[in-house]
Design an enzyme around this catalytic site. Sequence first.
Site, PDB file in Angstrom:
ATOM      1  N   VAL A 129      19.942  67.103  38.930  1.00 47.60           N
ATOM      2  CA  VAL A 129      18.911  66.061  38.967  1.00 47.60           C
ATOM      3  C   VAL A 129      18.915  65.355  40.314  1.00 47.60           C
ATOM      4  O   VAL A 129      17.858  65.089  40.898  1.00 47.60           O
ATOM      5  CB  VAL A 129      19.113  65.053  37.822  1.00 47.60           C
ATOM      6  CG1 VAL A 129      18.070  63.941  37.894  1.00 47.60           C
ATOM      7  CG2 VAL A 129      19.023  65.757  36.472  1.00 47.60           C
ATOM      8  N   LYS A 170      23.162  57.677  30.351  1.00 40.53           N
ATOM      9  CA  LYS A 170      23.065  57.228  28.965  1.00 40.53           C
ATOM     10  C   LYS A 170      24.372  56.641  28.458  1.00 40.53           C
ATOM     11  O   LYS A 170      24.369  55.696  27.665  1.00 40.53           O
ATOM     12  CB  LYS A 170      22.626  58.373  28.058  1.00 40.53           C
ATOM     13  CG  LYS A 170      23.450  59.638  28.193  1.00 40.53           C
ATOM     14  CD  LYS A 170      22.854  60.775  27.416  1.00 40.53           C
ATOM     15  CE  LYS A 170      23.547  62.095  27.745  1.00 40.53           C
ATOM     16  NZ  LYS A 170      23.157  62.620  29.068  1.00 40.53           N
ATOM     17  N   VAL A 211      17.154  58.501  28.503  1.00 38.89           N
ATOM     18  CA  VAL A 211      16.744  58.923  27.156  1.00 38.89           C
ATOM     19  C   VAL A 211      15.426  59.677  27.240  1.00 38.89           C
ATOM     20  O   VAL A 211      14.437  59.141  27.726  1.00 38.89           O
ATOM     21  CB  VAL A 211      16.560  57.722  26.209  1.00 38.89           C
ATOM     22  CG1 VAL A 211      16.160  58.196  24.816  1.00 38.89           C
ATOM     23  CG2 VAL A 211      17.816  56.876  26.137  1.00 38.89           C
ATOM     24  N   GLY A 227      14.244  62.346  28.928  1.00 39.69           N
ATOM     25  CA  GLY A 227      13.678  63.028  30.086  1.00 39.69           C
ATOM     26  C   GLY A 227      12.388  62.375  30.553  1.00 39.69           C
ATOM     27  O   GLY A 227      12.342  61.183  30.858  1.00 39.69           O
ATOM     28  N   GLY A 271      20.660  78.431  30.098  1.00 37.77           N
ATOM     29  CA  GLY A 271      20.841  77.198  30.848  1.00 37.77           C
ATOM     30  C   GLY A 271      20.476  75.947  30.084  1.00 37.77           C
ATOM     31  O   GLY A 271      20.416  74.855  30.661  1.00 37.77           O
ATOM     32  N   ASP A 289      25.924  62.946  22.526  1.00 41.51           N
ATOM     33  CA  ASP A 289      24.819  62.696  23.448  1.00 41.51           C
ATOM     34  C   ASP A 289      23.704  61.917  22.751  1.00 41.51           C
ATOM     35  O   ASP A 289      23.168  60.940  23.300  1.00 41.51           O
ATOM     36  CB  ASP A 289      24.281  64.028  23.980  1.00 41.51           C
ATOM     37  CG  ASP A 289      23.074  63.861  24.886  1.00 41.51           C
ATOM     38  OD1 ASP A 289      23.267  63.586  26.081  1.00 41.51           O
ATOM     39  OD2 ASP A 289      21.937  64.000  24.387  1.00 41.51           O
ATOM     40  N   LYS A 328      22.145  57.928  23.419  1.00 39.56           N
ATOM     41  CA  LYS A 328      20.718  57.670  23.602  1.00 39.56           C
ATOM     42  C   LYS A 328      20.181  56.731  22.514  1.00 39.56           C
ATOM     43  O   LYS A 328      19.374  55.837  22.782  1.00 39.56           O
ATOM     44  CB  LYS A 328      19.952  58.992  23.596  1.00 39.56           C
ATOM     45  CG  LYS A 328      20.264  59.882  24.787  1.00 39.56           C
ATOM     46  CD  LYS A 328      19.613  61.248  24.658  1.00 39.56           C
ATOM     47  CE  LYS A 328      19.939  62.139  25.847  1.00 39.56           C
ATOM     48  NZ  LYS A 328      19.380  63.505  25.696  1.00 39.56           N
TER      49      LYS A 328
END
Length: 440
Positions: free
Chosen positions: A24, A115, A142, A144, A197, A211, A215
């Site tokens: 990113v 996050k 959160v 994208g 990926g 995860d 979020k």
Amino acid sequence: MSKGSAGPIERGYIGVGLLGMGVVGTGVAEALSTQGSLLEESIGLPLKVQGILVRDAGRSRSSLVDASLITTEAKDVLEHPDVDIVIELMGGEDAALPAIRGALADGRSVVTGNKEVMAKHGAGLLAMARAKGASLKFEAAVGGAIPVISALERGLTGARVQTLRAIINGTTNYILTRMAVEGMAFEDALSDAQERGYAEADPSNDVNGTDAVYKLAVLAMLAYGSPVSPELIYCEGIGNLAPRDFRYAHDLGYAIKLLAIAKDIDDGELDVRVHPAFIASDAQLAKVDGVYNAVQFDSDLAGELLLYGRGAGSGPTTSAVLSDLIEVARGLTGRGGPRPRHTLSAAGRVRPIDELDFRYYLRMTVADQPGVLAAIARVLGDASISIASVIQQEVDETAGSAEIVITTHRSRESALRGATGKLTSLDVVREIGSIIRVEE
């Protein structure tokens, strides 16, 4: 900013410091290099990168990134007198939290996609930003590219969010989709996600629900105006699901999704949890497949609102970071609107899951002999759990066993836990394969 440094308007540009050059971070750095004129047109001043923090300065990088900006010393970015906005994309907590705190303490605004930090420390960081007159933006933490944070900060500020249901982990949603559509085993679907990926080499935080918990903690904090500790959020991953659970769900009119759920169930008391759930196959969230994410709000004034889009990957997350960056930069040039206040109340009570009521799906392997259902019904009945349906699905004559699926009416979680403990002690019950809650 450092004392005595010129402001962005006086110097003619807005200085940006970037912490982290992973997937990113590279996407953001490249966008700042290639889309400079477009960003300047929106902001009113050019953005100028002053420094980029990396772990390994010798690593090969994109040709669009100015090598002279690379540093392995955080102070080169955080103490640079011309850095107005810090973009934190390192991930994790140990290095990121002190960096964000340091930037805010100096009055610099921060854009982050972290996050974990926002879930654990968001309330304190937002208070610090407010006290220092800085901005702290975290849309990329959160969903994208889905503008879920903006929706809570602005679009729904006048409405009371009654229920929030979300699919906010693209990895698990991809795995569950492959299991549902193609009948793949969990391990095979996970391997496929890694090859494409969509899943990390170590997918633990995704598949065990961590995860999604981080979020959800951020979303619940904004939706209900009080911090929600991740440790108080009930969490259950997807590793115990089997392909036949998806077949049975389909036969019963349901889909299986890993849902992040937050509900205002009483004044100051919240129901906040992450777990696999049966949802009606005609529900909007049931149709969210692959790596896509969705967040559904039910509010008193706005009614039902569904936000949908790609929830992960370099492109969507870079888009969210740039959106935040533009908003913060426009505020520095006087083009932006009022900042969200983020005034939070004290933490509300999170009701333990044992005190909640659900309908349940139970899949179990039992002895193929008379009296089995009567014995199971007796245990459930003693726990005040009413059976809605019983279906015998498969018989293994060699093993002398059968697989049955039971659905229940609404029952207390604590009662079901007690009953399943007693069921496993019955001689006629070989295994309880799955217990899945039905989200209504």
